[in-house]
Design an enzyme around this catalytic site. Structure first.
Site, short mmCIF file in Angstrom:
data_model
loop_
_atom_site.label_atom_id
_atom_site.label_comp_id
_atom_site.label_asym_id
_atom_site.label_seq_id
_atom_site.Cartn_x
_atom_site.Cartn_y
_atom_site.Cartn_z
N CYS A 140 51.35 41.22 17.04
CA CYS A 140 52.30 40.22 16.54
C CYS A 140 51.56 39.16 15.69
O CYS A 140 51.11 39.46 14.60
CB CYS A 140 53.08 39.60 17.69
SG CYS A 140 54.57 38.73 17.16
N HIS A 149 55.28 44.22 20.51
CA HIS A 149 54.47 43.95 21.71
C HIS A 149 54.39 45.20 22.58
O HIS A 149 55.31 45.49 23.35
CB HIS A 149 55.08 42.79 22.51
CG HIS A 149 54.93 41.46 21.86
ND1 HIS A 149 53.85 40.64 22.09
CD2 HIS A 149 55.71 40.81 20.96
CE1 HIS A 149 53.98 39.52 21.38
NE2 HIS A 149 55.11 39.61 20.67
N SER A 200 43.10 30.89 55.11
CA SER A 200 44.48 30.42 55.22
C SER A 200 45.37 31.42 55.95
O SER A 200 46.50 31.10 56.30
CB SER A 200 45.06 30.19 53.81
OG SER A 200 45.20 31.43 53.14
N GLU A 210 52.60 45.60 25.15
CA GLU A 210 52.36 45.21 26.54
C GLU A 210 53.64 44.95 27.32
O GLU A 210 53.65 44.97 28.55
CB GLU A 210 51.45 43.98 26.60
CG GLU A 210 52.10 42.66 26.15
CD GLU A 210 52.05 42.42 24.65
OE1 GLU A 210 52.23 41.27 24.24
OE2 GLU A 210 51.85 43.39 23.89
N VAL A 270 46.45 36.50 51.68
CA VAL A 270 45.77 37.66 51.11
C VAL A 270 44.46 37.25 50.44
O VAL A 270 43.41 37.85 50.70
CB VAL A 270 46.68 38.36 50.09
CG1 VAL A 270 45.95 39.52 49.42
CG2 VAL A 270 47.96 38.85 50.76
N ASP A 271 44.51 36.23 49.58
CA ASP A 271 43.34 35.91 48.75
C ASP A 271 42.13 35.50 49.59
O ASP A 271 41.03 36.03 49.41
CB ASP A 271 43.68 34.79 47.76
CG ASP A 271 44.82 35.17 46.83
OD1 ASP A 271 45.07 36.38 46.66
OD2 ASP A 271 45.48 34.26 46.29
N SER A 272 42.32 34.56 50.50
CA SER A 272 41.17 34.10 51.29
C SER A 272 40.67 35.19 52.23
O SER A 272 39.47 35.29 52.48
CB SER A 272 41.53 32.83 52.08
OG SER A 272 42.50 33.08 53.08
#
Length: 509
Positions: free
Chosen positions: A79, A167, A221, A169, A224-226
């Protein structure tokens, strides 16, 4: 050196989606603002220029110096990126007679071009532009057109440089992933070797080298992340990792006990700290959402610092920062406007003299889950909905009291359990119950009541950047309303939030 695709961001709303689609091909990529191009391009196998809300005809629009990679490594402009390449090489870009947004279909495709391999006749693509390339440079070749846009795709005959007006994507571009694969794999020759297993192996090796025998402290916590960050560090340094799980009094019902139990079988060195009174005391009488977030963040750091000081010779603080946090903090226009504070990027207060390690800061949320799965983490933990750092503190609108926390914990418990019992939990990205600062008239038995209103929220999303409200079954909603009103003293009305993000956010505060 990690081989990769470099994505230069001109500010498009779709830039993250380019990265996600490239990574679906098991190819590593990074997003960098257009004005922060890496000094060294060692390991860069190809460059993608993103779209932009700006116009290439605007003298103030984003500009880059392409000389140190143009013709040397494959380049794909999307684009704005395509228009910038065309204009840079002597083509003409003009305002479109009609703005073109939405679905279009390719009417001409050059079948001899590798980039267009596998793109079907009349393939649907997604247009989003107010300018059009009306003349391509002399050394360029037209390789695709739509019914309304002559220059839908082009190629530089003298260099491995391509441009797409549409685009690829965006999911509405039906052959977009095939087109990106043609560029990334066949033109840039990227090996499709960036898998969860390879990430774990590479990251653990890097962590061992970086951390050595140093001690690391991590605030868990239960999310998921920690948890995934903790397991990566555990694989790298074992008992040198010290995990702290703080009960701030704003967790879900029984969450403190449940989370600690879930970590027992993971081998993590975890200490649970109950400090609900400290948080609730600091929050007393505070209603402003941003102020509540700051207080919760401040007290958490104080508690965490107290506990970290009980461990001798800690050198590092580990955080579960993920890639969207990093991208937002170094956006094209500087740090994003403050939608909310209290996320991982932003560093530590001066009094915490620790170095920071962030093993997940190159991953999107769904990639974090896949990495966790490859390490054998319990699916029940990996598939947990995101839960905000400030917990129920930003789901209680207005000031926070012990009674309000009790009410919301009970409501939330019924709602989340209901989603699981009805096999709806895994169909939802995030679900929340919100206690509103509103009371309404009701009738229970033969008595009038004047009690609290709670709002239920459920959204579908891939990474939380955008979200749509979940169309939960009416029978389920009726059951939840009935159970909440009958079982939670202090609630006499239940409503459901049908707002999408944007314009709304997922959380209410």
């Amino acid at each position: 050196m990690q081989e990769m695709i470099l994505i230069l961001d001109f500010g498009s709303q779709y830039t993250q989606l380019i990265a996600r689609r490239v990574r679906e091909l098991n190819v590593y990529c990074e997003i960098h603002p257009y004005h922060h191009i890496p000094l060294s391009l060692k390991g860069v196998k190809g460059v993608i220029l993103s779209g932009s809300p700006s116009s290439v005809r605007d003298p103030e629009g984003p500009k880059i110096d392409m000389n140190h990679f143009y013709g040397k490594i494959p380049l794909l402009g999307v684009c704005y990126g395509a228009q910038y390449v065309a204009q840079h090489k002597g083509g003409v870009v003009e305002a479109s007679a009609t703005r073109e947004y939405g679905r279009a279909n390719l009417a001409f495709i050059d079948r001899h071009e590798v980039l267009m391999d596998g793109v079907g006749d009349n393939s649907q693509v997604w247009m989003s532009h107010a300018d059009s390339i009306t003349k391509i440079p002399e050394s360029f070749k037209l390789i695709a057109s739509s019914h309304d846009v002559e220059v839908a795709a082009f190629k530089d005959l003298k260099a491995p440089v391509f441009g797409l007006q549409f685009h690829p994507e965006v999911y509405h571009s039906t052959d977009g992933l095939a087109l990106l694969k043609n560029f990334v794999v066949d033109i840039c020759h990227c090996p499709q070797s960036w898998t969860p297993e390879s990430f774990v192996s590479m990251t653990v090796k890097e962590l061992k080298k970086k951390l050595g025998k140093d001690k690391v402290v991590l605030g868990l916590s239960g999310g998921v992340d920690s948890s995934v960050a903790g397991m990566l560090l555990h694989h790298a340094i074992g008992k040198q990792l010290h995990c702290i799980f703080v009960d701030n009094g704003l967790l879900r019902k029984n969450e403190f006990e449940d989370v600690l139990a879930s970590y027992e079988n993971m081998g993590l060195n975890v200490k649970g700290v109950r400090t609900a009174d400290r948080f609730l005391s600091a929050l007393k009488g505070v209603s402003d959402p941003e102020e509540k977030r700051k207080i919760i963040g401040r007290v958490f750091i104080e508690v965490f610092d107290d506990e970290a000081h009980k461990i001798q010779d800690v050198k590092w603080l580990a955080q579960g920062t993920i890639y969207p946090d990093v991208i937002e903090s170094v956006s094209v226009n500087g740090p994003s406007a403050t939608i909310k504070s209290h996320h991982n990027v932003g560093g530590l207060p001066d009094f915490m003299k620790l170095k920071v390690v962030e093993p997940l800061n190159s991953l999107f949320k769904d990639e974090v889950r896949r990495v966790g799965s490859s390490m054998g983490i319990n699916p029940n933990l990996l598939n947990r909905h995101p839960f905000p750092g400030p917990g129920l503190g930003i789901r209680i609108l207005g000031d926070i009291t012990d009674e309000k926390v009790r009410i919301l914990q009970e409501v939330d418990n019924i709602y989340i359990k209901g989603l699981k019992d009805w096999h709806l939990y895994d169909q939802v990205w995030q679900a929340a119950a919100i206690l509103l600062p509103v009371q309404s008239v009701g009738v229970m038995g033969d008595e009038r009541t004047y009690e609290n209103v709670v709002c239920l929220r459920a959204v579908g999303s891939t990474d939380g950047m955008t979200a749509d409200w979940s169309h939960l079954p009416y029978d389920f909603m009726a059951k939840m309303s009935n159970d909440i009103i009958n079982k939670v003293k202090g609630v006499n009305r239940v409503v459901y939030d049908i707002s999408s993000k944007p314009p709304a956010t997922i959380e209410w505060e």
